[in-house]
Design a protein around this motif. Structure first.
Motif, PDB file in Angstrom:
ATOM      1  N   GLN A   5       0.824  -1.209   0.000  1.00 28.45           N
ATOM      2  CA  GLN A   5       0.000   0.000   0.000  1.00 28.45           C
ATOM      3  C   GLN A   5       0.860   1.262   0.000  1.00 28.45           C
ATOM      4  O   GLN A   5       0.517   2.261  -0.644  1.00 28.45           O
ATOM      5  CB  GLN A   5      -0.932  -0.015   1.217  1.00 28.45           C
ATOM      6  CG  GLN A   5      -2.002  -1.091   1.151  1.00 28.45           C
ATOM      7  CD  GLN A   5      -2.746  -1.255   2.470  1.00 28.45           C
ATOM      8  OE1 GLN A   5      -2.177  -1.067   3.557  1.00 28.45           O
ATOM      9  NE2 GLN A   5      -4.024  -1.596   2.394  1.00 28.45           N
ATOM     10  N   ILE A   6       1.972   1.214   0.723  1.00 34.40           N
ATOM     11  CA  ILE A   6       2.877   2.367   0.764  1.00 34.40           C
ATOM     12  C   ILE A   6       3.456   2.633  -0.616  1.00 34.40           C
ATOM     13  O   ILE A   6       3.468   3.774  -1.096  1.00 34.40           O
ATOM     14  CB  ILE A   6       3.999   2.126   1.793  1.00 34.40           C
ATOM     15  CG1 ILE A   6       3.430   2.217   3.214  1.00 34.40           C
ATOM     16  CG2 ILE A   6       5.130   3.151   1.611  1.00 34.40           C
ATOM     17  CD1 ILE A   6       4.384   1.756   4.289  1.00 34.40           C
ATOM     18  N   ILE A   7       3.918   1.582  -1.276  1.00 34.63           N
ATOM     19  CA  ILE A   7       4.469   1.741  -2.626  1.00 34.63           C
ATOM     20  C   ILE A   7       3.397   2.294  -3.565  1.00 34.63           C
ATOM     21  O   ILE A   7       3.659   3.217  -4.345  1.00 34.63           O
ATOM     22  CB  ILE A   7       5.009   0.400  -3.152  1.00 34.63           C
ATOM     23  CG1 ILE A   7       6.266   0.010  -2.368  1.00 34.63           C
ATOM     24  CG2 ILE A   7       5.320   0.479  -4.646  1.00 34.63           C
ATOM     25  CD1 ILE A   7       6.763  -1.389  -2.651  1.00 34.63           C
ATOM     26  N   LYS A   8       2.199   1.740  -3.479  1.00 33.56           N
ATOM     27  CA  LYS A   8       1.105   2.195  -4.342  1.00 33.56           C
ATOM     28  C   LYS A   8       0.802   3.679  -4.120  1.00 33.56           C
ATOM     29  O   LYS A   8       0.508   4.412  -5.067  1.00 33.56           O
ATOM     30  CB  LYS A   8      -0.146   1.354  -4.068  1.00 33.56           C
ATOM     31  CG  LYS A   8      -1.285   1.628  -5.034  1.00 33.56           C
ATOM     32  CD  LYS A   8      -2.450   0.671  -4.783  1.00 33.56           C
ATOM     33  CE  LYS A   8      -3.588   0.936  -5.777  1.00 33.56           C
ATOM     34  NZ  LYS A   8      -4.730   0.006  -5.557  1.00 33.56           N
ATOM     35  N   SER A   9       0.907   4.131  -2.865  1.00 35.08           N
ATOM     36  CA  SER A   9       0.624   5.543  -2.570  1.00 35.08           C
ATOM     37  C   SER A   9       1.692   6.475  -3.128  1.00 35.08           C
ATOM     38  O   SER A   9       1.430   7.650  -3.382  1.00 35.08           O
ATOM     39  CB  SER A   9       0.502   5.749  -1.053  1.00 35.08           C
ATOM     40  OG  SER A   9       1.777   5.677  -0.412  1.00 35.08           O
ATOM     41  N   LEU A  10       2.905   5.940  -3.320  1.00 29.59           N
ATOM     42  CA  LEU A  10       4.015   6.761  -3.812  1.00 29.59           C
ATOM     43  C   LEU A  10       4.129   6.768  -5.328  1.00 29.59           C
ATOM     44  O   LEU A  10       4.737   7.683  -5.908  1.00 29.59           O
ATOM     45  CB  LEU A  10       5.334   6.255  -3.217  1.00 29.59           C
ATOM     46  CG  LEU A  10       5.519   6.412  -1.705  1.00 29.59           C
ATOM     47  CD1 LEU A  10       6.736   5.623  -1.238  1.00 29.59           C
ATOM     48  CD2 LEU A  10       5.650   7.881  -1.321  1.00 29.59           C
ATOM     49  N   ILE A  11       3.558   5.778  -5.988  1.00 30.36           N
ATOM     50  CA  ILE A  11       3.719   5.639  -7.434  1.00 30.36           C
ATOM     51  C   ILE A  11       3.212   6.851  -8.223  1.00 30.36           C
ATOM     52  O   ILE A  11       3.931   7.349  -9.103  1.00 30.36           O
ATOM     53  CB  ILE A  11       3.040   4.344  -7.934  1.00 30.36           C
ATOM     54  CG1 ILE A  11       3.833   3.122  -7.464  1.00 30.36           C
ATOM     55  CG2 ILE A  11       2.954   4.327  -9.469  1.00 30.36           C
ATOM     56  CD1 ILE A  11       3.128   1.803  -7.718  1.00 30.36           C
ATOM     57  N   PRO A  12       1.996   7.371  -7.963  1.00 33.53           N
ATOM     58  CA  PRO A  12       1.533   8.502  -8.775  1.00 33.53           C
ATOM     59  C   PRO A  12       2.482   9.692  -8.745  1.00 33.53           C
ATOM     60  O   PRO A  12       2.804  10.272  -9.793  1.00 33.53           O
ATOM     61  CB  PRO A  12       0.174   8.849  -8.141  1.00 33.53           C
ATOM     62  CG  PRO A  12      -0.288   7.580  -7.529  1.00 33.53           C
ATOM     63  CD  PRO A  12       0.953   6.918  -7.012  1.00 33.53           C
ATOM     64  N   GLY A  13       2.951  10.072  -7.567  1.00 32.01           N
ATOM     65  CA  GLY A  13       3.875  11.192  -7.456  1.00 32.01           C
ATOM     66  C   GLY A  13       5.192  10.910  -8.138  1.00 32.01           C
ATOM     67  O   GLY A  13       5.782  11.784  -8.792  1.00 32.01           O
ATOM     68  N   ALA A  14       5.677   9.665  -8.010  1.00 33.01           N
ATOM     69  CA  ALA A  14       6.941   9.287  -8.643  1.00 33.01           C
ATOM     70  C   ALA A  14       6.837   9.341 -10.159  1.00 33.01           C
ATOM     71  O   ALA A  14       7.769   9.774 -10.851  1.00 33.01           O
ATOM     72  CB  ALA A  14       7.355   7.894  -8.190  1.00 33.01           C
ATOM     73  N   PRO A  25      11.345   6.664 -11.488  1.00 31.47           N
ATOM     74  CA  PRO A  25      10.400   6.392 -10.401  1.00 31.47           C
ATOM     75  C   PRO A  25      10.953   5.447  -9.342  1.00 31.47           C
ATOM     76  O   PRO A  25      10.670   5.616  -8.152  1.00 31.47           O
ATOM     77  CB  PRO A  25       9.198   5.776 -11.138  1.00 31.47           C
ATOM     78  CG  PRO A  25       9.269   6.345 -12.505  1.00 31.47           C
ATOM     79  CD  PRO A  25      10.734   6.433 -12.812  1.00 31.47           C
ATOM     80  N   SER A  26      11.740   4.453  -9.757  1.00 33.29           N
ATOM     81  CA  SER A  26      12.287   3.510  -8.773  1.00 33.29           C
ATOM     82  C   SER A  26      13.176   4.229  -7.767  1.00 33.29           C
ATOM     83  O   SER A  26      13.159   3.914  -6.562  1.00 33.29           O
ATOM     84  CB  SER A  26      13.083   2.406  -9.472  1.00 33.29           C
ATOM     85  OG  SER A  26      14.199   2.938 -10.168  1.00 33.29           O
ATOM     86  N   LEU A  27      13.953   5.194  -8.225  1.00 34.52           N
ATOM     87  CA  LEU A  27      14.818   5.958  -7.328  1.00 34.52           C
ATOM     88  C   LEU A  27      13.991   6.798  -6.367  1.00 34.52           C
ATOM     89  O   LEU A  27      14.250   6.818  -5.153  1.00 34.52           O
ATOM     90  CB  LEU A  27      15.763   6.858  -8.133  1.00 34.52           C
ATOM     91  CG  LEU A  27      16.640   7.812  -7.300  1.00 34.52           C
ATOM     92  CD1 LEU A  27      17.615   7.020  -6.442  1.00 34.52           C
ATOM     93  CD2 LEU A  27      17.390   8.790  -8.206  1.00 34.52           C
ATOM     94  N   THR A  28      12.986   7.496  -6.894  1.00 33.71           N
ATOM     95  CA  THR A  28      12.131   8.341  -6.058  1.00 33.71           C
ATOM     96  C   THR A  28      11.461   7.526  -4.960  1.00 33.71           C
ATOM     97  O   THR A  28      11.475   7.902  -3.782  1.00 33.71           O
ATOM     98  CB  THR A  28      11.060   9.031  -6.920  1.00 33.71           C
ATOM     99  OG1 THR A  28      11.688   9.843  -7.916  1.00 33.71           O
ATOM    100  CG2 THR A  28      10.143   9.899  -6.065  1.00 33.71           C
TER     101      THR A  28
END
Length: 286
Positions: A5-14, A25-28
């Motif tokens: 869930q944490i990764i999913k929450s960060l994906i749009p911004g990345a 995105p992987s780095l962000t």
């Protein structure tokens, strides 16, 4: 939230940062995880520990931290930026890495090189920083979000891309932030995320790449072929039907698929005959 869930929450911004500043995105995502202990430790919505500087445009907060000085972890008080939201923090991180000092990060050929270059450029004083980032990326397969931008849309036109975006919206294939796509003819990170989702469903190769294979697959679905227990072909369309109805996805129209198609038809006030004809297709692609 759990790790997924944490990764999913960060994906749009990345992905937005990738589109705007060309930061992988992987780095962000990995930096956000490492800097906050999986979002456990955040002050003032500052995910990346970006320091405050005069004229930066953000409020200041003074926090205790540690810096590595001559190989020794040393406690100290430092001034950090304070953000209105986590999304602001992610975009500011991308903006920071777009400065000349971090040029090598932007031009890195892959995530391993980017992780090393962000350390070499002075982002962090911990010599183990690159290894930690790479470990997070590989353990969580974050590299799947790093489709090379120059390779994303081979031999396609803006008209092709707009058609694809329209079809993905009709097919209910959403972007990673669960929104419909803008019909802009541009292959940005959000369109790429929707392409990847469809490729997963249809078991297609060329992950995240938009080319003839994905166009052909989309057209085979948009043709709305008659599908039933008697269908011997149309595997691509059947895989899509199975995804929409919650059936196991194998491209074979078996009894389970027929049963779940009937349930879908009943729920949508259609004739529940287990056959995907015009009316059922109209509903699936409405």
């Amino acid at each position: 939230m759990n790790k997924t869930q944490i990764i999913k929450s960060l994906i749009p911004g990345a992905l937005l940062s990738y589109e705007k500043y060309n930061i992988l995105p992987s780095l962000t995502i990995a930096q956000a995880i490492l800097e906050t202990g999986w979002l456990q430790y955040i002050k003032g919505n500052n995910i990346f520990g970006i320091k405050w500087t005069n004229g930066c445009g953000y409020e200041v907060q003074e926090l205790s931290t540690h810096e590595w000085i001559n190989g020794v972890k040393t406690p100290m008080m430092c001034k950090f930026r304070k953000y209105d939201s986590l999304a602001d923090s992610i975009l500011d991180h991308g903006k920071l890495l777009s400065f000349t000092r971090y040029k090598s990060v932007i031009t890195s050929k892959d995530y391993k090189e980017a992780c090393q270059n962000v350390y070499n450029s002075g982002y962090c004083t911990d010599s183990e920083y690159p290894k930690k980032l790479i470990s997070i990326i590989e353990q969580n397969k974050l590299y799947i979000y790093d489709a090379p931008r120059s390779e994303i849309a081979k031999n396609t036109t803006s008209k092709d891309i707009k058609h694809l975006q329209q079809c993905l919206n009709l097919m209910k294939i959403r972007a990673t932030n669960n929104t419909t796509l803008f019909i802009d003819g541009f292959i940005g990170p959000l369109t790429v995320s929707a392409i990847k989702k469809l490729q997963d469903i249809l078991n297609l190769s060329m992950y995240g790449i938009f080319g003839p294979e994905i166009l052909s697959a989309v057209e085979s679905i948009m043709e709305r072929p008659l599908c039933s227990l008697k269908s011997n072909g149309y595997k691509t369309a059947i895989r899509y039907i199975q995804w929409r109805t919650g059936s196991s996805i194998d491209g074979i129209y078996g009894n389970e698929t027929a049963r779940l198609v009937k349930a879908y038809q009943q729920n949508n006030k259609l004739v529940a005959d287990g056959i995907v004809g015009k009316n059922t297709w109209d509903r699936l692609l409405s």
